[in-house]
Design an enzyme around this catalytic site. Structure first.
Site, PDB file in Angstrom:
ATOM      1  N   LYS A  90       0.818  -1.216   0.000  1.00 23.38           N
ATOM      2  CA  LYS A  90       0.000   0.000   0.000  1.00 23.38           C
ATOM      3  C   LYS A  90       0.857   1.274   0.000  1.00 23.38           C
ATOM      4  O   LYS A  90       2.053   1.229   0.289  1.00 23.38           O
ATOM      5  CB  LYS A  90      -0.929  -0.031   1.227  1.00 23.38           C
ATOM      6  CG  LYS A  90      -1.927  -1.198   1.196  1.00 23.38           C
ATOM      7  CD  LYS A  90      -2.829  -1.173   2.423  1.00 23.38           C
ATOM      8  CE  LYS A  90      -3.813  -2.327   2.402  1.00 23.38           C
ATOM      9  NZ  LYS A  90      -4.686  -2.326   3.594  1.00 23.38           N
ATOM     10  N   ASN A 121      -1.753  -0.217   7.168  1.00 28.72           N
ATOM     11  CA  ASN A 121      -1.188  -1.502   7.589  1.00 28.72           C
ATOM     12  C   ASN A 121      -0.345  -2.172   6.504  1.00 28.72           C
ATOM     13  O   ASN A 121      -0.154  -3.382   6.504  1.00 28.72           O
ATOM     14  CB  ASN A 121      -2.310  -2.429   8.085  1.00 28.72           C
ATOM     15  CG  ASN A 121      -3.337  -2.728   7.015  1.00 28.72           C
ATOM     16  OD1 ASN A 121      -3.206  -2.284   5.876  1.00 28.72           O
ATOM     17  ND2 ASN A 121      -4.355  -3.499   7.355  1.00 28.72           N
ATOM     18  N   TYR A 129     -12.482  -2.362  -3.140  1.00 29.83           N
ATOM     19  CA  TYR A 129     -12.991  -2.419  -1.758  1.00 29.83           C
ATOM     20  C   TYR A 129     -14.522  -2.415  -1.702  1.00 29.83           C
ATOM     21  O   TYR A 129     -15.110  -1.926  -0.741  1.00 29.83           O
ATOM     22  CB  TYR A 129     -12.413  -1.258  -0.940  1.00 29.83           C
ATOM     23  CG  TYR A 129     -10.990  -1.517  -0.438  1.00 29.83           C
ATOM     24  CD1 TYR A 129     -10.662  -2.703   0.231  1.00 29.83           C
ATOM     25  CD2 TYR A 129      -9.982  -0.574  -0.619  1.00 29.83           C
ATOM     26  CE1 TYR A 129      -9.373  -2.939   0.696  1.00 29.83           C
ATOM     27  CE2 TYR A 129      -8.684  -0.806  -0.155  1.00 29.83           C
ATOM     28  CZ  TYR A 129      -8.394  -1.993   0.503  1.00 29.83           C
ATOM     29  OH  TYR A 129      -7.119  -2.223   0.975  1.00 29.83           O
ATOM     30  N   GLU A 151     -10.014 -10.591  -7.581  1.00 30.55           N
ATOM     31  CA  GLU A 151      -9.054  -9.492  -7.461  1.00 30.55           C
ATOM     32  C   GLU A 151      -7.976  -9.568  -8.548  1.00 30.55           C
ATOM     33  O   GLU A 151      -7.569  -8.546  -9.097  1.00 30.55           O
ATOM     34  CB  GLU A 151      -8.413  -9.502  -6.062  1.00 30.55           C
ATOM     35  CG  GLU A 151      -9.411  -9.106  -4.972  1.00 30.55           C
ATOM     36  CD  GLU A 151      -8.848  -9.185  -3.560  1.00 30.55           C
ATOM     37  OE1 GLU A 151      -9.604  -8.873  -2.618  1.00 30.55           O
ATOM     38  OE2 GLU A 151      -7.659  -9.556  -3.380  1.00 30.55           O
ATOM     39  N   HIS A 158      -2.146  -5.613   1.581  1.00 34.91           N
ATOM     40  CA  HIS A 158      -3.457  -6.260   1.429  1.00 34.91           C
ATOM     41  C   HIS A 158      -3.207  -7.597   0.754  1.00 34.91           C
ATOM     42  O   HIS A 158      -2.325  -7.706  -0.091  1.00 34.91           O
ATOM     43  CB  HIS A 158      -4.375  -5.416   0.537  1.00 34.91           C
ATOM     44  CG  HIS A 158      -5.563  -6.188   0.026  1.00 34.91           C
ATOM     45  ND1 HIS A 158      -6.723  -6.309   0.747  1.00 34.91           N
ATOM     46  CD2 HIS A 158      -5.733  -6.922  -1.107  1.00 34.91           C
ATOM     47  CE1 HIS A 158      -7.577  -7.075   0.058  1.00 34.91           C
ATOM     48  NE2 HIS A 158      -6.993  -7.456  -1.059  1.00 34.91           N
TER      49      HIS A 158
END
Ligand code: CMP
Length: 135
Positions: free
Chosen positions: A10, A113, A50, A127, A116
């Site tokens: 990310k 975080n 998302y 995905e 993913h």
């Protein structure tokens, strides 16, 4: 079973020059990078990725965060890749993640975080299609 999973490094991790360290952790665990690209995604693309989180309290700031700069998207392959990658990543909340996991080592908050990964065979298929087969 041989599996593939979609993994994102990310924007928080890219910003902090952690791309190499994070990919190294997957490779050292025997996972193979089979597709790889870097991109700053649009809000509409982020909404597709998302979609399951639309309406949740953390959705808007999550979209802001994931679109704020370049991220690294990849497909990793290996035996039981989906579960193994989730173990290497650690719990969503870095304060609850196990020692040695990516989120424990590098994550700074439940939102920021660092990584993913697909959470099931079905989401991996969807995905990977979204990120690598639609453009
Ligand atoms: P990820 O595995 O990409 O899936 C959804 C993301 O939403 C998650 O990692 C976090 O970045 C973020 N997220 C999940 N739960 C929360 C929460 N309670 N508060 C803020 N962000 C969250």
């Amino acid at each position: 079973m041989m599996e593939r999973s979609l993994v994102l490094i990310k924007p928080d991790a890219v910003e902090r020059n952690l791309v190499g360290k994070i990919i190294n952790m997957y490779e050292e665990n025997g996972l193979k990078v089979v597709k790889l690209k870097m991109e700053t995604i649009s809000r509409s693309f982020a909404a597709k990725h998302y979609k399951d989180h639309i309406g949740k309290s953390f959705y808007e700031p999550l979209i802001e965060f994931i679109t704020k700069g370049p991220l690294c998207a990849m497909v990793l392959e290996g035996e039981n890749a989906i579960e193994r990658i989730r173990k290497i990543n650690g719990s969503t909340d870095p304060t609850k993640a196990e020692e040695g996991t990516i989120r424990k080592l590098f994550g700074t908050s439940i939102r920021e975080n660092c990584v993913h990964a697909s959470d099931s065979m079905e989401s991996a298929m969807n995905e990977i299609e979204l990120w690598f087969n639609n453009n």
